[in-house]
Write a protein that holds these residues in place. Structure first.
Motif, PDB file in Angstrom:
ATOM      1  N   LEU A 218       1.030  -1.132  -0.331  1.00  0.00           N
ATOM      2  CA  LEU A 218      -0.054  -0.232  -0.154  1.00  0.00           C
ATOM      3  C   LEU A 218       0.763   1.362   0.131  1.00  0.00           C
ATOM      4  N   PHE A 219       1.640   1.478   0.399  1.00  0.00           N
ATOM      5  CA  PHE A 219       2.453   1.933   0.727  1.00  0.00           C
ATOM      6  C   PHE A 219       2.711   2.465  -0.558  1.00  0.00           C
ATOM      7  N   GLU A 220       3.831   1.272  -1.449  1.00  0.00           N
ATOM      8  CA  GLU A 220       4.071   1.554  -2.458  1.00  0.00           C
ATOM      9  C   GLU A 220       3.479   2.224  -3.111  1.00  0.00           C
ATOM     10  N   LYS A 221       1.856   1.443  -3.256  1.00  0.00           N
ATOM     11  CA  LYS A 221       0.673   1.866  -4.308  1.00  0.00           C
ATOM     12  C   LYS A 221       0.423   3.685  -4.498  1.00  0.00           C
ATOM     13  N   PHE A 222       0.272   3.759  -2.960  1.00  0.00           N
ATOM     14  CA  PHE A 222       0.067   5.601  -3.121  1.00  0.00           C
ATOM     15  C   PHE A 222       1.498   6.473  -2.911  1.00  0.00           C
ATOM     16  N   GLY A 223       2.825   5.545  -2.950  1.00  0.00           N
ATOM     17  CA  GLY A 223       4.448   6.208  -3.246  1.00  0.00           C
ATOM     18  C   GLY A 223       3.943   6.832  -1.870  1.00  0.00           C
ATOM     19  N   ARG A 224       3.578   6.105  -1.020  1.00  0.00           N
ATOM     20  CA  ARG A 224       4.111   7.482   0.311  1.00  0.00           C
ATOM     21  C   ARG A 224       5.335   7.308   0.687  1.00  0.00           C
ATOM     22  N   GLU A 225       5.991   8.152   1.385  1.00  0.00           N
ATOM     23  CA  GLU A 225       7.894   8.236   1.423  1.00  0.00           C
ATOM     24  C   GLU A 225       7.883   8.091   2.973  1.00  0.00           C
ATOM     25  N   PRO A 226       9.132   7.159   3.631  1.00  0.00           N
ATOM     26  CA  PRO A 226       8.735   6.870   5.010  1.00  0.00           C
ATOM     27  C   PRO A 226       9.141   8.243   5.681  1.00  0.00           C
ATOM     28  N   ASN A 227       8.704   8.846   7.150  1.00  0.00           N
ATOM     29  CA  ASN A 227       8.557   9.524   7.654  1.00  0.00           C
ATOM     30  C   ASN A 227       9.441   9.516   9.475  1.00  0.00           C
ATOM     31  N   GLY A 228      11.403   9.120   9.023  1.00  0.00           N
ATOM     32  CA  GLY A 228      11.729   8.306  10.036  1.00  0.00           C
ATOM     33  C   GLY A 228      11.739   7.178  10.625  1.00  0.00           C
ATOM     34  N   THR A 229      11.721   6.611  11.633  1.00  0.00           N
ATOM     35  CA  THR A 229      11.764   5.371  11.882  1.00  0.00           C
ATOM     36  C   THR A 229      10.692   4.648  12.985  1.00  0.00           C
ATOM     37  N   THR A 230      10.015   3.604  13.369  1.00  0.00           N
ATOM     38  CA  THR A 230       9.349   3.412  14.340  1.00  0.00           C
ATOM     39  C   THR A 230       9.377   4.649  16.010  1.00  0.00           C
ATOM     40  N   LEU A 231      11.412   4.563  15.750  1.00  0.00           N
ATOM     41  CA  LEU A 231      11.757   4.824  17.697  1.00  0.00           C
ATOM     42  C   LEU A 231      11.912   5.807  17.460  1.00  0.00           C
ATOM     43  N   PHE A 232      11.903   7.070  15.831  1.00  0.00           N
ATOM     44  CA  PHE A 232      11.676   8.179  16.409  1.00  0.00           C
ATOM     45  C   PHE A 232       9.702   8.583  16.399  1.00  0.00           C
ATOM     46  N   GLN A 233       9.160   7.668  15.904  1.00  0.00           N
ATOM     47  CA  GLN A 233       8.028   8.713  16.175  1.00  0.00           C
ATOM     48  C   GLN A 233       7.567   8.038  17.683  1.00  0.00           C
ATOM     49  N   LEU A 234       8.211   7.042  18.487  1.00  0.00           N
ATOM     50  CA  LEU A 234       7.892   6.782  19.989  1.00  0.00           C
ATOM     51  C   LEU A 234       8.323   7.497  20.594  1.00  0.00           C
ATOM     52  N   VAL A 235       8.897   8.299  20.224  1.00  0.00           N
ATOM     53  CA  VAL A 235      10.032   9.721  21.253  1.00  0.00           C
ATOM     54  C   VAL A 235       9.512  10.752  20.817  1.00  0.00           C
ATOM     55  N   ASN A 236       8.878  10.768  20.264  1.00  0.00           N
ATOM     56  CA  ASN A 236       8.347  12.404  18.958  1.00  0.00           C
ATOM     57  C   ASN A 236       6.717  12.766  19.849  1.00  0.00           C
ATOM     58  N   PRO A 237       6.969  14.107  20.238  1.00  0.00           N
ATOM     59  CA  PRO A 237       5.904  14.696  21.019  1.00  0.00           C
ATOM     60  C   PRO A 237       4.692  15.087  19.977  1.00  0.00           C
ATOM     61  N   GLU A 238       5.032  15.660  18.752  1.00  0.00           N
ATOM     62  CA  GLU A 238       4.430  16.055  17.891  1.00  0.00           C
ATOM     63  C   GLU A 238       3.160  14.525  17.488  1.00  0.00           C
ATOM     64  N   PHE A 239       4.425  13.433  17.283  1.00  0.00           N
ATOM     65  CA  PHE A 239       3.379  12.268  17.281  1.00  0.00           C
ATOM     66  C   PHE A 239       1.902  11.891  18.777  1.00  0.00           C
ATOM     67  N   TYR A 240       2.091  12.136  19.252  1.00  0.00           N
ATOM     68  CA  TYR A 240       1.888  12.604  21.002  1.00  0.00           C
ATOM     69  C   TYR A 240       0.107  12.938  20.599  1.00  0.00           C
ATOM     70  N   GLY A 241       0.641  14.233  20.318  1.00  0.00           N
ATOM     71  CA  GLY A 241      -0.213  15.337  20.216  1.00  0.00           C
ATOM     72  C   GLY A 241      -1.093  14.778  18.806  1.00  0.00           C
ATOM     73  N   HIS A 242      -0.608  14.244  17.506  1.00  0.00           N
ATOM     74  CA  HIS A 242      -1.693  14.404  16.209  1.00  0.00           C
ATOM     75  C   HIS A 242      -2.256  13.053  16.901  1.00  0.00           C
ATOM     76  N   LEU A 243      -2.185  12.412  17.494  1.00  0.00           N
ATOM     77  CA  LEU A 243      -2.293  10.911  17.239  1.00  0.00           C
ATOM     78  C   LEU A 243      -3.572  11.527  18.849  1.00  0.00           C
ATOM     79  N   LEU A 244      -3.283  11.695  19.167  1.00  0.00           N
ATOM     80  CA  LEU A 244      -4.976  11.746  20.586  1.00  0.00           C
ATOM     81  C   LEU A 244      -5.422  13.323  20.779  1.00  0.00           C
ATOM     82  N   GLY A 245      -4.801  13.970  19.571  1.00  0.00           N
ATOM     83  CA  GLY A 245      -5.896  15.373  19.077  1.00  0.00           C
ATOM     84  C   GLY A 245      -6.638  15.314  17.797  1.00  0.00           C
TER      85      GLY A 245
END
Length: 541
Positions: A285-312
């Protein structure tokens, strides 16, 4: 032989009423919102249509482009790129779409495809209403000595504007969330009351359904097996005794529960591996829609913006105005502050003020161990889902409110505890009498606070609901579209008024739930054979 009647608790009735309100609000969206308006609705509807034609689609199967038979689908394809002309949600198991087949056949029979679209929206709305109810029931398992918490938890779901808004679209998330939560709930019930054949059969059936709606249901099944192990362990005098006498029996039972979804729906995940290379087709699906990687899983887990967007996203998903993110910030901030104050009050209570000790019903050592186990298991479930979502975002996915729903039981129970603590700041007058004192006084205060917070969440949900753009262009064509919209609004407000009145009537001291106590049931499954006689005697009580 007469069978004793089991009356439904007041907190359960209140939670059910809030589920009815959630359905009314989502139904209003389903009726008023233009057909196939929300993201992915077109693909979800096309999946059910393809099944009705005898085809199990893939993510590359074309969406039916038949202006005569399915005019809304054909019209929605105008200007769509090649990738979005396919049934890209075909990586999901087919259970929701099998449930939708009668709606497709009904629409074909009466010559109204719009009826199919509306029916699938209402089916999802029912799933989200059940999700709202299950959040309350899970909160009751997390906080069994605070009967106001389940009501606050379900009311918080209503207050999350995106919950009822997404509930009005064509998605499989409502039923998948409800099935996953019910799977966890049955597991927690076994920890509280013992492992019985009836509970195992029910849990296995619901676990199969959870795996048949979405792949994330397999995570709930995994933790259901863990619940069985913990339930049987806690009923042994020591860990050593459990390992020597019950461990392998518990492992066998957990394995049987885990095998049930594999037997029923394993073929679908094997099919995904054969076609796409992985069980969920995420890389394809990522290939089908041409999605670009956005860091790593660990980067997202320590990124405050990830939690802000998820809960918001629970307040700002879809076309809900961005300023509703302030509601998310306020609720989450107050929850954190309330939980910190509650922890401080337990560690160093004061005689007065917000840090005063709240007297609760007595709790045995066994009940405390069960509380810890349930919180730990739900926390582990949320952590595994969080890692999965972070990996999806790192791969190039987008955050939607649907991905935050699995965390609602944990968040809502915490919000309920925090609200009851912060409510001690307010000078609430509680009726007193000769039997009102100590624990009863604190329970009465909890009910007053719980009622106020629940009504506040309902008001927030309704205001957020009305703040979204109101359409007069629903999926079912009618010359009376405006009348239908106004009627849906009136029904929604009538249900809200009725629920508010019922909450006020039921959440009164002396009539609400007494603190729940653990039934010391021990079963043949949870105990070695030599304890069968004793266990039977306890079950009969």
């Amino acid at each position: 032989m007469s069978v004793p009647r089991v009356s439904m608790s007041q907190s359960t009735i209140c939670v059910l009423l809030l589920g009815v309100l959630g359905f009314a609000m989502s139904a209003q969206v389903a009726i008023a919102m233009p057909p196939l308006f929300k993201a992915d609705e077109r693909a979800h509807a096309a999946y059910a249509v393809a099944l009705s034609q005898g085809t199990l689609p893939t993510i590359d199967t074309d969406i039916p482009d038949d202006p005569a038979r399915y005019p809304q689908l054909a019209e929605s394809l105008f200007g769509a790129d090649e990738a979005h002309r396919d049934i890209w949600v075909a990586n999901h198991p087919p259970l929701f779409y099998v449930m939708s087949l009668p709606l497709v056949w009904l629409g074909d029979a009466v010559g109204s495809p719009g009826l199919t679209l509306l029916g699938m929206r209402l089916l999802n709305a029912l799933g989200f209403a059940l999700t709202t109810i299950m959040v309350g029931l899970l909160a009751r398992e997390l906080v069994p000595r605070r009967p106001a918490v389940p009501v606050i938890a379900s009311a918080m779901c209503i207050g999350c504007g995106a919950m009822t808004f997404v509930g009005g679209g064509i998605y499989n998330d409502g039923w998948s969330s409800a099935a996953a939560f019910m799977t966890l709930y049955l597991g927690f019930r076994m920890i509280r009351q013992g492992v019985t054949r009836e509970r195992l059969i029910a849990a296995a059936a619901v676990g199969v359904a959870a795996a048949g709606f979405r792949s994330t249901g397999l995570v709930a099944v995994l933790f259901l097996g863990a619940c069985v192990l913990v339930a049987m362990w806690l009923r042994e005098p020591s860990l050593r005794t459990f390992l020597r006498s019950t461990f392998w029996r518990a492992v066998g039972i957990a394995a049987c529960i885990g095998m049930a979804p594999v037997v029923v729906f394993g073929w679908f995940y094997v099919r995904n591996i054969q076609i796409y290379g992985d069980p969920t087709a995420s890389s394809s699906l990522f290939e089908k829609f041409g999605r670009e990687p956005n860091g790593t899983t660990l980067f997202q887990l320590v990124n405050p913006e990830f939690y802000g967007h998820l809960l918001g996203s629970l307040w700002t998903d879809g076309n809900i105005a961005n300023h509703w993110s302030q509601a998310a910030a306020i609720v989450l901030t107050l929850t954190l502050v309330g939980l910190v104050l509650d922890a401080a009050a337990k560690a160093n209570p004061r005689s007065t003020g917000v840090l005063r000790r709240i007297r609760l019903a007595p709790q045995s050592t066994m009940q405390h161990r069960q509380d810890v186990a349930i919180w730990a298991l739900l926390g582990g479930y949320c952590l595994l889902i969080l890692v999965n979502v972070a990996g999806f975002i790192a791969g190039g996915g987008w955050i939607h409110a649907r991905y935050a729903v699995p965390f609602l039981p944990f968040l809502a129970a915490g919000a309920g505890i925090a609200a009851l603590r912060l409510g001690r700041l307010l000078p609430l007058r509680v009726p007193t009498g000769p039997t009102t004192g100590g624990t009863a006084l604190d329970e009465a205060r909890d009910l007053r606070i719980g009622l106020g917070v629940s009504l506040a969440f309902m008001v927030v949900g309704l205001v957020c609901h009305l703040d979204t753009e109101q359409y007069v262009d629903g999926p079912v064509s009618s010359t009376f579209a405006l009348v239908a919209l106004v009627a849906a609004d009136l029904v929604m407000f009538a249900v809200a008024a009725y629920v508010a009145t019922e909450l006020r009537r039921r959440m009164r001291p002396g009539t609400f739930d007494a603190p729940r106590t653990l039934a010391a049931s021990v079963t043949e499954i949870a105990r070695p054979r030599q304890d069968t006689h004793a266990s039977t005697g306890l079950q009969a009580k």
